[in-house]
Design an enzyme around this catalytic site. Structure first.
Site, PDB file in Angstrom:
ATOM      1  N   ASP A 181      41.118  51.226  45.750  1.00  0.00           N
ATOM      2  CA  ASP A 181      40.198  50.906  46.848  1.00  0.00           C
ATOM      3  C   ASP A 181      38.938  50.186  46.338  1.00  0.00           C
ATOM      4  O   ASP A 181      38.521  50.388  45.200  1.00  0.00           O
ATOM      5  CB  ASP A 181      39.807  52.217  47.556  1.00  0.00           C
ATOM      6  CG  ASP A 181      39.218  51.959  48.932  1.00  0.00           C
ATOM      7  OD1 ASP A 181      39.338  50.831  49.444  1.00  0.00           O
ATOM      8  OD2 ASP A 181      38.633  52.910  49.500  1.00  0.00           O
ATOM      9  N   LEU A 233      58.300  52.344  31.919  1.00  0.00           N
ATOM     10  CA  LEU A 233      57.512  52.831  33.053  1.00  0.00           C
ATOM     11  C   LEU A 233      58.217  52.563  34.388  1.00  0.00           C
ATOM     12  O   LEU A 233      58.722  51.466  34.620  1.00  0.00           O
ATOM     13  CB  LEU A 233      56.156  52.090  33.049  1.00  0.00           C
ATOM     14  CG  LEU A 233      55.225  52.365  34.226  1.00  0.00           C
ATOM     15  CD1 LEU A 233      54.578  53.731  34.106  1.00  0.00           C
ATOM     16  CD2 LEU A 233      54.143  51.280  34.319  1.00  0.00           C
ATOM     17  N   HIS A 238      40.896  40.917  46.766  1.00  0.00           N
ATOM     18  CA  HIS A 238      42.298  41.337  46.668  1.00  0.00           C
ATOM     19  C   HIS A 238      42.977  40.641  45.482  1.00  0.00           C
ATOM     20  O   HIS A 238      43.785  41.243  44.780  1.00  0.00           O
ATOM     21  CB  HIS A 238      43.035  41.028  47.978  1.00  0.00           C
ATOM     22  CG  HIS A 238      42.556  41.848  49.153  1.00  0.00           C
ATOM     23  ND1 HIS A 238      42.363  43.213  49.075  1.00  0.00           N
ATOM     24  CD2 HIS A 238      42.213  41.512  50.422  1.00  0.00           C
ATOM     25  CE1 HIS A 238      41.939  43.672  50.248  1.00  0.00           C
ATOM     26  NE2 HIS A 238      41.819  42.650  51.074  1.00  0.00           N
TER      27      HIS A 238
HETATM   28  C1  IPE Z   1      43.432  53.159  51.431  1.00  0.00           C
HETATM   29  O1  IPE Z   1      42.236  52.465  51.460  1.00  0.00           O
HETATM   30  C2  IPE Z   1      44.566  52.203  51.365  1.00  0.00           C
HETATM   31  C3  IPE Z   1      44.705  51.465  50.128  1.00  0.00           C
HETATM   32  C4  IPE Z   1      43.923  51.519  49.101  1.00  0.00           C
HETATM   33  C5  IPE Z   1      45.841  50.622  50.041  1.00  0.00           C
HETATM   34  P1  IPE Z   1      41.503  52.111  52.838  1.00  0.00           P
HETATM   35  O2  IPE Z   1      40.303  51.330  52.455  1.00  0.00           O
HETATM   36  O3  IPE Z   1      42.442  51.504  53.791  1.00  0.00           O
HETATM   37  O4  IPE Z   1      41.107  53.558  53.388  1.00  0.00           O
HETATM   38  P2  IPE Z   1      39.929  54.021  54.333  1.00  0.00           P
HETATM   39  O5  IPE Z   1      39.944  53.104  55.519  1.00  0.00           O
HETATM   40  O6  IPE Z   1      38.660  53.902  53.556  1.00  0.00           O
HETATM   41  O7  IPE Z   1      40.263  55.437  54.654  1.00  0.00           O
HETATM   42  C1  IPE Z   2      41.658  48.202  49.022  1.00  0.00           C
HETATM   43  O1  IPE Z   2      40.481  47.527  49.208  1.00  0.00           O
HETATM   44  C2  IPE Z   2      42.857  47.329  49.258  1.00  0.00           C
HETATM   45  C3  IPE Z   2      43.519  47.577  50.551  1.00  0.00           C
HETATM   46  C4  IPE Z   2      43.221  48.534  51.381  1.00  0.00           C
HETATM   47  C5  IPE Z   2      44.600  46.682  50.911  1.00  0.00           C
HETATM   48  P1  IPE Z   2      39.739  47.440  50.606  1.00  0.00           P
HETATM   49  O2  IPE Z   2      40.165  46.190  51.280  1.00  0.00           O
HETATM   50  O3  IPE Z   2      39.930  48.686  51.384  1.00  0.00           O
HETATM   51  O4  IPE Z   2      38.241  47.324  50.123  1.00  0.00           O
HETATM   52  P2  IPE Z   2      36.958  48.030  50.739  1.00  0.00           P
HETATM   53  O5  IPE Z   2      37.265  49.480  50.856  1.00  0.00           O
HETATM   54  O6  IPE Z   2      36.741  47.386  52.071  1.00  0.00           O
HETATM   55  O7  IPE Z   2      35.878  47.736  49.766  1.00  0.00           O
HETATM   56 MG    MG Z   3      38.924  50.435  51.444  1.00  0.00          MG
END
Ligand code: IPE
Ligand code: IPE
Ligand code: MG
Length: 239
Positions: free
Chosen positions: A15, A126, A32
């Site tokens: 995240d 792995l 990303h």
């Molecule tokens: C969880 O992160 C999903 C992934 C890392 C793929 P999100 O950013 O979607 O989760 P919330 O919205 O903070 O709960």
């Molecule tokens: C995690 O990064 C990747 C996915 C959920 C696909 P985010 O896109 O949730 O990044 P933040 O949480 O907004 O920083």
């Molecule tokens: Mg996120």
């Protein structure tokens, strides 16, 4: 790094890509993309350390609710990764398993995902598990559905349903238990990632945003894991 016990199976909620990009006044897509670079590093490092399985949360079922533009971008990135990384994974002896409700993806992505799994099936290093359009609640419901079908077809006696046979119907069936769950970016929640599988996992949260996560950060998480006493409800360390 001195290690008492290495985790066999690590799961990561990757995240913070969006915040990483925002803090640099870059589009979320850049975050990303940088996130994919971190995946490469971490997969390689886990292979080197001799970790048996690594499960990465790439895209949650709830992420489908993001603006179409971002969902499209994430799908495109998934496609590119499947196209470009399989060869390297083969060289690195990585086995691949993709979990989640893949029906939302384009036929091209679904075919490439299957082809990548097939190409890497004979590797024995792995095991890399990618969770895409995955939800922990979906996984449990899906297992219940499979079991109910078997019961309805008289293939399974309801008396035979137990935690072990239930587990055999979940996405991570056949893999070792998740020892360590890591979440980056400072959020302290599970966000519908593995639910069934983390019953006794050790949890590790760090503030680092996923694009900044690296080998050293993973070593720190593993060190923290190694220093913990896992009791599984029993009494240890006393007579
Ligand atoms: C969880 O992160 C999903 C992934 C890392 C793929 P999100 O950013 O979607 O989760 P919330 O919205 O903070 O709960
Ligand atoms: C995690 O990064 C990747 C996915 C959920 C696909 P985010 O896109 O949730 O990044 P933040 O949480 O907004 O920083
Ligand atoms: Mg996120």
């Amino acid at each position: 790094m001195s290690l008492k016990a290495l985790p066999n199976h690590i799961a990561i909620i990757m995240d913070g890509n969006g915040r990483w990009a925002k803090s640099r006044h870059l589009p979320r897509s850049k975050g990303h993309q940088r996130g994919v670079q971190t995946v490469r590093k971490i997969v390689k490092h886990c292979g080197k350390l001799g970790i048996s399985s690594l499960t990465l949360f790439a895209f949650s079922s709830e992420n489908m609710k993001r603006p179409t533009e971002e969902v499209g971008l994430l799908f495109k990135l998934f496609l590119t990764v499947l196209k470009n990384e399989t060869k390297k994974l083969k060289e690195n002896n990585v086995k691949l398993k993709i979990i989640g409700d893949l029906s939302v993806f384009t036929p091209e992505i679904q075919l490439l995902a299957k082809a990548a799994e097939d190409q890497l099936q004979d590797n024995d290093g792995l095991t890399l598990v990618i969770a895409a359009n995955y939800g922990g609640q979906w996984d449990i419901t899906n297992a219940a559905k499979k079991i109910a079908s078997k019961v309805a077809a008289n293939e399974l006696d309801p008396e035979q349903i137990n935690t072990s046979s239930f587990h055999d119907h979940t996405s991570l069936a056949g893999l070792p238990p998740v020892d360590l769950l890591i979440r980056t970016s400072g959020e302290v929640r599970i966000s519908n990632f593995l639910l069934w599988d983390i019953a006794y996992s050790e949890l590790y949260f760090c503030d680092t945003l996923w694009p900044d996560f690296n080998e050293k950060e993973l070593d720190l998480a593993i060190e923290s894991f190694s220093s913990r006493e896992r009791r599984y409800g029993e009494r240890r360390g006393e007579k």
